[in-house]
Design a protein around this motif. Structure first.
Motif, PDB file in Angstrom:
ATOM      1  N   LEU A 172       0.766  -1.144   0.168  1.00 41.84           N
ATOM      2  CA  LEU A 172      -0.002  -0.248  -0.210  1.00 41.84           C
ATOM      3  C   LEU A 172       1.168   1.478   0.214  1.00 41.84           C
ATOM      4  CD1 LEU A 172      -3.020  -0.971   2.854  1.00 41.84           C
ATOM      5  CD2 LEU A 172      -3.090  -0.587   0.181  1.00 41.84           C
ATOM      6  N   ILE A 173       1.938   1.501   0.504  1.00 41.17           N
ATOM      7  CA  ILE A 173       2.475   2.243   0.992  1.00 41.17           C
ATOM      8  C   ILE A 173       3.524   2.314   0.161  1.00 41.17           C
ATOM      9  CG2 ILE A 173       4.448   3.624   2.622  1.00 41.17           C
ATOM     10  CD1 ILE A 173       2.186   2.807   4.855  1.00 41.17           C
ATOM     11  N   GLU A 174       4.435   1.642  -0.649  1.00 38.53           N
ATOM     12  CA  GLU A 174       6.008   1.469  -1.245  1.00 38.53           C
ATOM     13  C   GLU A 174       5.308   2.191  -2.339  1.00 38.53           C
ATOM     14  OE1 GLU A 174       9.686  -1.172  -2.256  1.00 38.53           O
ATOM     15  OE2 GLU A 174       7.483  -2.293  -2.278  1.00 38.53           O
ATOM     16  N   PRO A 175       3.766   2.129  -3.188  1.00 39.81           N
ATOM     17  CA  PRO A 175       4.333   2.822  -4.338  1.00 39.81           C
ATOM     18  C   PRO A 175       4.008   4.276  -4.016  1.00 39.81           C
ATOM     19  CG  PRO A 175       2.683   1.222  -4.330  1.00 39.81           C
ATOM     20  CD  PRO A 175       3.129   0.837  -3.252  1.00 39.81           C
ATOM     21  N   TYR A 176       3.690   5.012  -2.992  1.00 42.56           N
ATOM     22  CA  TYR A 176       3.885   6.539  -2.773  1.00 42.56           C
ATOM     23  C   TYR A 176       4.929   6.858  -3.511  1.00 42.56           C
ATOM     24  CZ  TYR A 176       2.641  10.499  -0.355  1.00 42.56           C
ATOM     25  OH  TYR A 176       3.799  11.709  -0.277  1.00 42.56           O
ATOM     26  N   VAL A 177       5.850   6.149  -1.856  1.00 39.89           N
ATOM     27  CA  VAL A 177       6.850   6.652  -1.736  1.00 39.89           C
ATOM     28  C   VAL A 177       7.734   6.475  -2.829  1.00 39.89           C
ATOM     29  CG1 VAL A 177       6.914   6.120   0.544  1.00 39.89           C
ATOM     30  CG2 VAL A 177       7.680   4.752  -0.620  1.00 39.89           C
ATOM     31  N   THR A 178       7.597   5.938  -3.529  1.00 30.52           N
ATOM     32  CA  THR A 178       8.039   5.455  -4.945  1.00 30.52           C
ATOM     33  C   THR A 178       7.969   6.554  -5.540  1.00 30.52           C
ATOM     34  OG1 THR A 178       8.797   2.596  -4.852  1.00 30.52           O
ATOM     35  CG2 THR A 178       8.989   3.717  -6.842  1.00 30.52           C
ATOM     36  N   LEU A 179       6.784   6.826  -5.953  1.00 27.70           N
ATOM     37  CA  LEU A 179       6.142   7.920  -7.005  1.00 27.70           C
ATOM     38  C   LEU A 179       6.742   9.229  -6.430  1.00 27.70           C
ATOM     39  CD1 LEU A 179       4.415   8.900  -9.086  1.00 27.70           C
ATOM     40  CD2 LEU A 179       3.123   8.906  -7.551  1.00 27.70           C
ATOM     41  N   VAL A 180       6.689   9.105  -4.913  1.00 23.71           N
ATOM     42  CA  VAL A 180       7.693  10.834  -4.569  1.00 23.71           C
ATOM     43  C   VAL A 180       8.713  10.804  -4.991  1.00 23.71           C
ATOM     44  CG1 VAL A 180       7.498  12.049  -2.530  1.00 23.71           C
ATOM     45  CG2 VAL A 180       5.595  11.148  -2.797  1.00 23.71           C
ATOM     46  N   ALA A 181       9.617   9.882  -4.221  1.00 28.13           N
ATOM     47  CA  ALA A 181      10.974   9.361  -4.817  1.00 28.13           C
ATOM     48  C   ALA A 181      11.513   9.882  -6.073  1.00 28.13           C
ATOM     49  CB  ALA A 181      11.908   8.374  -4.194  1.00 28.13           C
ATOM     50  N   HIS A 182      10.820   9.642  -7.594  1.00 30.74           N
ATOM     51  CA  HIS A 182      11.271  10.202  -8.490  1.00 30.74           C
ATOM     52  C   HIS A 182      10.665  11.236  -9.050  1.00 30.74           C
ATOM     53  CE1 HIS A 182      12.374   5.730 -10.065  1.00 30.74           C
ATOM     54  NE2 HIS A 182      11.010   5.507  -9.729  1.00 30.74           N
ATOM     55  N   ARG A 183       9.501  11.634  -7.802  1.00 24.14           N
ATOM     56  CA  ARG A 183       9.484  13.279  -8.022  1.00 24.14           C
ATOM     57  C   ARG A 183      10.341  13.929  -7.849  1.00 24.14           C
ATOM     58  NH1 ARG A 183       2.924  13.048  -7.555  1.00 24.14           N
ATOM     59  NH2 ARG A 183       2.189  12.447  -9.562  1.00 24.14           N
ATOM     60  N   THR A 184      10.943  14.024  -7.038  1.00 22.05           N
ATOM     61  CA  THR A 184      11.192  15.116  -6.142  1.00 22.05           C
ATOM     62  C   THR A 184      13.594  14.610  -6.299  1.00 22.05           C
ATOM     63  OG1 THR A 184      11.759  13.422  -4.452  1.00 22.05           O
ATOM     64  CG2 THR A 184       9.791  15.328  -4.155  1.00 22.05           C
ATOM     65  N   GLY A 185      13.526  13.436  -6.781  1.00 18.98           N
ATOM     66  CA  GLY A 185      15.350  13.644  -7.003  1.00 18.98           C
ATOM     67  C   GLY A 185      15.629  12.099  -6.463  1.00 18.98           C
ATOM     68  N   TYR A 186      14.725  11.426  -5.889  1.00 20.76           N
ATOM     69  CA  TYR A 186      15.741  10.359  -5.036  1.00 20.76           C
ATOM     70  C   TYR A 186      15.591   9.211  -6.468  1.00 20.76           C
ATOM     71  CZ  TYR A 186      16.403  12.279  -0.584  1.00 20.76           C
ATOM     72  OH  TYR A 186      16.750  12.909   0.213  1.00 20.76           O
TER      73      TYR A 186
END
Length: 203
Positions: free
Chosen positions: A184-198
């Protein structure tokens, strides 16, 4: 249980107090319907009842000591897991799994038992303060990741953790619950990580 010995008096006293706290925790974890009595705790620790009075003035004092003992142990485990995870998105996932592992080990049941056997404003206030402190590294990781409204998002992550915790305590398979919570949580943090440069730090 053999008598506790240690090289110094201070170490001996610390070991005795640790044994008594662990004994009280075990009794609560077993579903003790009230705060364990001094005789019962001492017997479980393999010590004389009089030993209890060297460390605890009353059963309420014992309860307060259990609360003060529980949070640092829980917090240290979560902090250690998060620190080892590295990037903020990985720390968020580590927060989830570390908390669920602690629930599976019975730590949350002990905390729940404490609240159940001695509900009070002081216990509730201490519990709320501990949860806020525990949430702080999660908020920091979300903020570092670039999540807007990090504190509110942390509450949503914790909602998943709490729901998963209840499933584990109800007897669900721990690995399956952990997998569902992560999914449930991993797709969200993965998406944000890509958006913010991680980038691909969650892979």
């Amino acid at each position: 249980m053999p008598r506790i010995t240690a090289p110094t008096v201070a170490e001996h006293r610390a070991a005795q107090q640790r044994a008594l706290l662990d004994a009280a925790r075990e009794l609560l974890a077993e579903g003790e319907p009230e705060i364990p009595g001094f005789a019962e705790v001492a017997a479980r620790a393999g010590l004389a009842r009089s030993s209890m009075y060297q460390y605890f003035r009353s059963r309420q004092h014992l309860l307060e000591a259990l609360i003060e003992d529980a949070f640092p142990r829980w917090s240290a485990r979560v902090d250690e897991a998060m620190a080892a995870a590295g990037a903020p998105d990985r720390r968020i996932l580590a927060y989830v799994t570390a908390n669920l592992d602690l629930v599976a080990e019975g730590e949350h049941a002990i905390a729940s038992a404490i609240a159940a056997v001695a509900p009070s404003e002081k216990v509730n206030r201490a519990s709320a303060e501990m949860h806020n402190q525990l949430k702080a590294p999660l908020v920091d990781a979300l903020d570092e990741l670039g999540v807007p409204d990090a504190a509110e998002t942390a509450d949503l992550v914790n909602a998943v953790v709490h729901a998963a915790s209840r499933q584990i305590e109800a007897g669900a398979d721990v690995a399956a619950v952990r997998s569902r919570a992560t999914a449930l949580i991993e797709p969200y943090v993965t998406l944000v990580a890509h958006r913010t440069g991680y980038g691909n730090s969650t892979t």
